[in-house]
Write an enzyme that holds these catalytic residues in place. Sequence first.
Site, PDB file in Angstrom:
ATOM      1  N   LYS A 204      -3.426  -0.617 -12.279  1.00 32.66           N
ATOM      2  CA  LYS A 204      -4.246   0.248 -13.140  1.00 32.66           C
ATOM      3  C   LYS A 204      -3.463   0.620 -14.398  1.00 32.66           C
ATOM      4  CE  LYS A 204      -6.717   4.592 -13.344  1.00 32.66           C
ATOM      5  NZ  LYS A 204      -7.186   5.797 -12.692  1.00 32.66           N
ATOM      6  N   GLU A 210       7.422  -1.735  -9.332  1.00 34.82           N
ATOM      7  CA  GLU A 210       7.392  -2.825  -8.336  1.00 34.82           C
ATOM      8  C   GLU A 210       6.590  -4.011  -8.866  1.00 34.82           C
ATOM      9  OE1 GLU A 210       6.773   0.362  -7.811  1.00 34.82           O
ATOM     10  OE2 GLU A 210       7.530   1.028  -5.862  1.00 34.82           O
ATOM     11  N   GLY A 267      -6.760   4.803  -8.457  1.00 40.95           N
ATOM     12  CA  GLY A 267      -6.079   3.630  -7.893  1.00 40.95           C
ATOM     13  C   GLY A 267      -6.482   3.351  -6.451  1.00 40.95           C
ATOM     14  N   HIS A 384       0.354  -0.480  24.566  1.00 39.04           N
ATOM     15  CA  HIS A 384       1.653  -0.823  25.169  1.00 39.04           C
ATOM     16  C   HIS A 384       2.797  -0.224  24.365  1.00 39.04           C
ATOM     17  CE1 HIS A 384      -0.498  -3.506  27.843  1.00 39.04           C
ATOM     18  NE2 HIS A 384      -1.260  -3.743  26.781  1.00 39.04           N
ATOM     19  N   LYS A 498       9.561   8.556  -8.702  1.00 35.55           N
ATOM     20  CA  LYS A 498       9.616   7.415  -9.630  1.00 35.55           C
ATOM     21  C   LYS A 498      10.643   7.679 -10.730  1.00 35.55           C
ATOM     22  CE  LYS A 498       4.710   6.195  -9.278  1.00 35.55           C
ATOM     23  NZ  LYS A 498       3.439   6.129  -9.978  1.00 35.55           N
TER      24      LYS A 498
HETATM   25  O1  F6P Z   1       2.407   5.831  -7.177  1.00 33.99           O
HETATM   26  C1  F6P Z   1       1.162   5.955  -6.618  1.00 33.99           C
HETATM   27  C2  F6P Z   1       0.185   5.049  -7.305  1.00 33.99           C
HETATM   28  O2  F6P Z   1      -0.076   5.537  -8.589  1.00 33.99           O
HETATM   29  C3  F6P Z   1      -1.117   4.895  -6.527  1.00 33.99           C
HETATM   30  O3  F6P Z   1      -1.997   5.922  -6.746  1.00 33.99           O
HETATM   31  C4  F6P Z   1      -1.589   3.570  -7.023  1.00 33.99           C
HETATM   32  O4  F6P Z   1      -2.558   2.997  -6.199  1.00 33.99           O
HETATM   33  C5  F6P Z   1      -0.287   2.791  -7.034  1.00 33.99           C
HETATM   34  O5  F6P Z   1       0.690   3.737  -7.427  1.00 33.99           O
HETATM   35  C6  F6P Z   1      -0.261   1.613  -7.957  1.00 33.99           C
HETATM   36  O6  F6P Z   1      -0.505   1.990  -9.282  1.00 33.99           O
HETATM   37  P1  F6P Z   1      -0.942   0.925 -10.365  1.00 33.99           P
HETATM   38  O7  F6P Z   1      -2.236   0.321  -9.935  1.00 33.99           O
HETATM   39  O8  F6P Z   1      -1.060   1.683 -11.645  1.00 33.99           O
HETATM   40  O9  F6P Z   1       0.140  -0.124 -10.425  1.00 33.99           O
END
Ligand code: F6P
Length: 538
Positions: A204, A210, A267, A384, A498
Amino acid sequence: MPRLHTSDSWKKLEQLGEDTKLSTIEELFREDPSRSTQHSLELNGLYLDCSRNQIDKRIKSLLLSLCDQAHVSDQINAMFSGKKINISENRAVLHTALRSSEKTDPDGPLDDIRKSVHANLEQMQHLTDTFRSGKLFGATGEQIDTVINIGIGGSDLGPKLIYNALKKSEDPRILFVSNIDESDLDSKLNGTNPARTLFIVASKTFTTAETMTNASTALTWLCKNLNIDEQNAITHHFIATTANPRAAKKFGIQPKNIFEFWDWVGGRYSLWSAVGLPISLGLGFQQFKALLKGAEDMDLHFKSAPNDKNLPILLALTGIWHINFKGYSAQAILPYAERLAIFPEYLQQLEMESNGKMTDRSEKNIKYNTSPIIWGSRGTNFQHSFAQHLLQSPTITPCDFIGVITTIEGDESEKSLLANCLAQIEALAFGSQKQESSGQAKQSRIIEGNRPSNVILLDELNASSIGSLLALYEHKVFVQGLIWNINSFDQWGVELGKSLAKVIEKQLDEENVESESITPNSNLLERIKLSKYRASQK
Ligand code: F6P
């Protein structure tokens, strides 16, 4: 907004929650044999049974009165009509518009939104048809047959859940990479032909560390293995699903390959938007449409059904009873379907990121519990491992069971799954008293029962039923947020980690920790550096 926790209903519920003489689940069934039908509701092949909770008529009516006091019906209308109910970010919350086929607002702002959503769906359909008919080609002219979705959180979990739930052997290969740990991407690239691979960068914000790191690593891998330059690789092998098209363009992605969505899509609610592209590519556009339709059916029900006949509201109220009045702080999610194995993980984000909050909508700290701790796994595997805890630990965890009556495989296993599912439900609610009527069983073997659960039965696991299931939980989370008077649509808590990670990453590169910047973390930084030094000396 009224302060619900000081209301008479809230106080009465608190007293009832502490009442040791409250009828047990078994007694409630004895008192009213029609209880299961009275506490069950059905919508298009999704059957919800909330009868195995220690909730009698008095409690149910008090819980329903909380809905009235929280103006749930008005708030539902506010959400669907695009009011900016995400107050901390000054945004509307309109994931429901992504699946709306009705003209609710002719010529108004919602209709404009509907037009943009439809244009977006056409773009998705076009790419899906091109890909699935073998007409999508990479930089070297080879046919694209593999898609790797790079995204995390809401840009990963929803599409991955749906694709895994519904894929058939003949469907194209769609892989999902989320973790910044390189072994995640490596394991997907290993054995993958770069010439035939399309990457979707799903984000988004288009800034998530990452995702951006994995996208860059994937680009380097493509260029190296195909011996092409970056722009050529991006043009033929990268698309973006994002609400930040400028950043996607800056990365080099062609405007025609950018699938946009909007800031009014949270998101964790984004799988219904272009973020759902891997679902469409993997299962076909018609399946994606069926998913939207299943969710829309739940939306229409949520909007129009009276509170006491409303599936999301009923599910939400059982949770409120457990969390706020019985002191049960966790919630186990137990799907009896391997195909729904990541459903607990999906709900962890949906519920805990939405409602794991301690500040109300007027910025005051609240004095009651909010989101449950969501955990769980699929049956029969959990039987289990942690079923013992659910059945006999002093800590009581309410459970949501999800059973599938006709599985996609449609084989004998569905009978065993259902039998095991119903067995656990019965054991939790009624325990072993009946079997131990002689009264001579050792204490350690007695299952006391009276442990609450909800049961959701799906006639079939298909795109429509899973769409309804996810929308059921989305609206449940919304209603609980209203009763707790919190904003379910922001997530400020995740930001601190973050920004700290960025600083610490730099500190890890420094030779020594400066004495003036000694922090409680310094010993850990030094220990990590020492370990790295020792490894380099080997
Ligand atoms: O850090 C949380 C978050 O903002 C979530 O709400 C979101 O789904 C995820 O990180 C990924 O964010 P983006 O789609 O902006 O990469």
